[in-house]
Structure formats: structure tokens, C-alpha cells
Design a protein around this motif. Structure first.
Motif: not given
Length: 512
Positions: A337, A443-444, A447, A450-451
Motif C-alpha cells: 500500500m 486517481a493515483q 489512492k 486514502i492509503g
């Protein structure tokens, strides 16, 4: 390269051994409780001395009390009396308390209370080496014949002092022997049987000494139990003259030794001594803290518990940071992650201690979203990095102030704690998320954000778990074990869980 890996592995093993050895030492030698909820029995022994004072006569009451080196830890000792002087001294290896008063009237009550536990106790100190020979008493007539008749088979059935004493007790407790009945003289009490046992041992030139013990068992009324002990040249051997049991049980507290009576009273009459024993449960940690407050020896002497209370509270937080760092390391190295660095999730997790998880996530998301909008607008103005960061930091502070003010007006105390979020960390998070957005797309960046939040939540839950906080704070050697795991992970080059999931699709397409 191999030598470097070997060096790293040796370092990790050394750290692991040192950490595990430190924990084992605390558990096995210092008797540190493994969990915060671990408790131990605390025995409260109450002794009441009652007597009738003679008018206009000085009063002196002398009573034996237990030694403080009998294999138990004394938590508190109290001598309770009204208008009596109290003095404690030692006499022939015993402790003797003396209550004295110029005069007293009517019924008098004196109290002695002892609180003790077996936790953190040093082994009982054995008495000094005793004699191995004593002269035989002068017996005449029938008593001499009875004693010789009893000792003859005892000598035949014994091989040393231990078996001789056991055989003597067995013979004296036999009701079928006329010789025993003659020596008992019609008195079959335990005290008289012990006297006869001691008499036979004296005839055989074996020294023996009476020992008076109290059983640590719940009881509202109890009297000291008589035991005998003898010295075999190396060790003291304890025997119960009533049934021949050898070895003093662990629940026995030696009150005093010798033939002297428990109480010697002057200037009074109609004395009575009563004992009661009660069991309480106390946290082992509180026991250690109580001993430390009395300047007694406990594991707190060489631990973080010796620090002032404010410093302890601070270190309870700081000492959990390596735990959170290790968790982030495992999440990144084994699961795969992505997060915004290694320490950012841990610092956000620290902020969650005040805001709690749900409010913290909402506040973090809101401030980060507003900050990204401001940062995007500043990027449009083509500002340099330093100026851009300064403006973003200023707007972060403004948002914190507004949220705190709004929370205060609405009666929400959580809004006030938003100021505990590290301002610089939030500013850098905003900057790094925006850079990821520019380099790798929205998007990355979402991500990665969120990680980071997921890792921060997991770190927070782990770093505030009370059993783990207690264990790490009490056994700091755990940090060496964590460092050993980190060193091992430093050379991990295997697949991550998320990579295995991603490559599985390629394997399925190849099979087709």
C-alpha cells in the motif's frame, strides 16, 4: 554484498536476543506483571489484644510480632492504641513490640495490623546455624524408662536427624503406647504432644526449637500453630508435631520462635489475644508503586515508572511511535500500500488521539481538500515553492481557527482539538498530494491519500491499545525487538500482496 547481509542479520539477531533477554529478566527475576490487570492476594492480619487494667498501676504489654524477612513483602504495619507508648525491638531473632502506659482504667484494647503479599518478596532468610547437640534432661523413675523404651525402636528405624524426628512424632501421636500415655500425663493437646516430642529429642541430644506460625487463609478467628524445627548441620528442618508433616508450607507466616509465650503482661489481668486474616486483591502494578513510595525495592526503581507522572504520560505516547512506524513499514513492504512517506501516517495517528478517528478523518479530509484548492490556484499564479508553501500554511492556520471557532459556537469540543494537527505536516501533505496529482494523475493521488489515511487509522488503533501500551512501556526491551524486525525487513525484496493480486490476472490470461 553477502557480507553486508550477514552483518545486518547478525545485528538483527543481537538486537532480538538483547530485547528478549531484557523482557525475560523483568518477568523471571524482577517479577514484573505481564499485564496491567494482573493482581495478587494481599493478606491483612489483624491482631487484637484485650485485657483488664488494674487501677493506678503502670501497664506494660509485650507481644511478639512477625519478622519482616519471612518470605513476604510487608506493605504496611500499624500499631494502634490510645495513649500508649510503642517500642519495637529484637530479641533472640524475634521482633517484640512493647506497649506501655502510666495507668489505665477498665477494659483496654490494643491492635496490631500487618498487610503483606508474596509479590516482589525476597526469599525468607534462614535463621543462623543452630546447635547440633544439647544435653539430655534428667529423667527419673517411670519417665526415664518410658523415654528409653520409646527411643530404642526410633533409633532402629531412623538413619539421620530428619528420619529420627519424623519417627519420634509418629510414635508420640500413637494412642496405643502406654509409654506415650505416661509421658503425656493425660494431656493430649497439641502443645503437650510437642513438649513430649521435644523431650524425647532432648534425651537423644537432638536440639529442637518450637516455631509458632499463622496460616494465611481467610479466617475470622485463628490461633498460632505450633511447629518444631531442628538443625541437621546444613539446613533447618520444619516438622508439624501434630501429624508429622515436614517442610513449612508457603502459606505459613512465622510469628515467633522459642518457648516464650506470645504475650507478657504487667499491671493488667484477663488478657486475650485474637487473630483474624482477610484476603484482598490488588493490582500488581499498584503493589510495586506502593513499595516504591515506601522506598522499598521493586522493579519501578529501574524503569520508566520512576519518572515523574507528566513525563510518564509523555513517554507513553512517544514510546509507541516505533510501533506505528513498524506497522507502516510492514504495510508498505509486505502489502504494497502506498502512503505519503513512512512517518506521515504515524504523525496523523498521533493527532487522532485528541480528535478521535471519525472526526479526525473528516477534519483531515476537509482541510486537505481546501488546501489543495488553494494550492492549485497558487500554482496557476506561477509562485515559487517557498512562497507557495508559506501561503498554504497560512490558509491552513486560518481554517483551523475558523473550525475551532465554529465548533465552540456549536458546543462541539472536537472542533477545538483540530489545532493539535501538525500544521507543517498538513501543509506538506497538501503539497505532496498535489505533486502526485500533477505527476501521476488524480486517481493515483487519491489512492495515495486514502492509503495514508488507512495506515494512520491502523496506527492509531494499535498505538492506543491499552494492553500493548502497558507492555511496551513496562518492557522497553520490546523496542529492540522492533528494531530487529526493521533490520530484517531492510533486505526484503520479495513480492508484495498487492503485486501478487495484480500479477494473478496476467497469469490467468497466460493460461488461456
Amino acid at each position: 554484498m553477502r557480507s553486508v547481509k550477514l552483518h545486518a542479520r547478525l545485528l538483527a539477531v543481537a538486537l532480538l536476543v538483547l530485547g528478549a533477554g531484557s523482557i525475560a529478566y523483568q518477568l523471571l527475576v524482577q517479577d514484573v506483571p505481564l499485564t496491567e490487570s494482573e493482581s495478587d492476594p494481599v493478606w491483612v492480619v489483624d491482631t487484637q489484644l484485650s485485657f483488664q487494667a488494674r487501677p493506678n498501676t503502670p501497664i506494660k504489654a509485650r507481644m511478639y510480632v512477625p519478622p519482616l524477612n519471612s518470605g513476604f513483602t510487608a506493605l504496611n504495619e500499624s500499631f494502634i492504641s490510645n495513649n500508649y507508648g510503642v517500642n519495637v525491638n529484637r530479641e533472640n531473632g524475634n521482633r517484640l513490640v512493647t506497649w506501655s502506659a502510666r495507668r489505665g482504667e477498665g477494659q483496654q484494647n490494643l491492635y496490631y495490623r500487618l498487610m503483606l503479599t508474596s509479590r516482589f518478596a525476597d526469599p525468607a532468610l534462614p535463621p543462623e546455624n543452630g546447635p547440633q547437640f544439647r544435653p539430655s534432661p534428667e529423667l527419673k523413675g517411670a519417665e526415664r524408662v518410658a523415654a528409653d523404651a520409646l527411643l530404642a525402636p526410633i533409633r532402629q528405624h531412623s538413619a539421620d536427624v530428619e528420619t529420627f524426628v519424623s519417627e519420634t512424632i509418629k510414635r508420640v501421636n500413637s494412642e496405643d503406647s502406654d509409654n506415650v500415655r505416661l509421658l503425656l500425663g493425660g494431656d493430649h493437646s497439641p502443645e503437650n504432644r510437642a513438649r513430649v516430642v521435644d523431650l524425647l529429642l532432648a534425651v537423644a541430644h537432638i536440639p529442637a526449637e518450637p516455631v509458632h506460625t499463622l496460616q494465611l487463609a481467610e479466617s475470622s478467628s485463628q490461633q498460632p500453630e505450633l511447629w518444631l524445627r531442628t538443625f541437621n548441620g546444613q539446613n533447618w528442618l520444619y516438622f508439624n508435631p501434630a501429624d508429622g508433616r515436614q517442610g513449612l508450607p508457603e502459606d505459613r507466616l512465622v510469628w515467633w520462635s522459642g518457648e516464650q509465650p506470645l504475650l507478657t503482661l504487667e499491671g493488667a489481668r484477663a488478657s486475650k489475644v485474637s487473630f483474624s486474616v482477610h484476603r484482598n486483591e490488588m493490582s500488581a502494578l499498584r503493589l510495586a508503586q506502593s513499595l516504591r513510595s515506601q522506598d522499598a525495592s521493586s522493579f519501578i526503581d529501574y524503569s520508566l515508572y520512576e519518572l515523574p507522572v507528566p513525563s510518564q504520560q509523555l513517554f507513553r505516547v512517544l514510546i509507541m511511535i516505533p510501533v506505528g512506524v513498524l506497522l507502516v513499514l510492514l504495510i508498505r513492504s509486505l502489502i504494497g500500500m502506498e502512503t505519503l512517506g513512512t512517518f506521515t501516517p504515524v504523525l496523523i495517528a498521533l493527532a487522532f488521539r485528541e480528535t478521535q478517528v471519525i472526526w479526525g478523518v473528516l477534519l483531515f479530509t476537509f482541510i486537505t481538500a481546501i488546501g489543495l484548492s488553494v494550492r492549485g490556484y497558487l500554482e496557476h499564479l506561477k509562485l515559487q515553492l517557498l512562497a507557495r508553501l508559506s501561503v498554504v500554511l497560512t490558509f491552513v492556520v486560518i481554517m483551523m481557527a475558523l473550525i475551532s471557532l465554529l465548533g465552540y459556537k456549536l458546543g462541539l469540543s472536537t472542533g477545538l482539538s483540530v489545532a493539535l494537527f501538525p500544521m507543517v505536516i498538513l501543509t506538506m501533505v497538501i503539497e505532496r498530494v498535489s505533486i502526485v496529482w500533477e505527476e501521476r494523475g488524480g486517481a493515483q493521488s487519491l489512492k495515495v491519500a486514502i492509503g495514508t489515511l488507512v495506515a494512520a487509522i491502523l496506527c492509531h488503533l494499535l498505538m492506543v491499545w491499552k494492553p500493548l501500551v502497558y507492555f511496551v512501556f513496562t518492557f522497553p526491551g520490546v523496542l529492540l525487538i522492533l528494531a530487529a524486525v526493521m533490520v530484517f525487513m531492510g533486505h526484503y525484496r520479495g513480492y508484495r500482496v498487492m503485486e501478487l493480486v495484480r500479477f494473478r490476472a496476467m497469469t490467468e490470461e497466460g493460461d488461456r
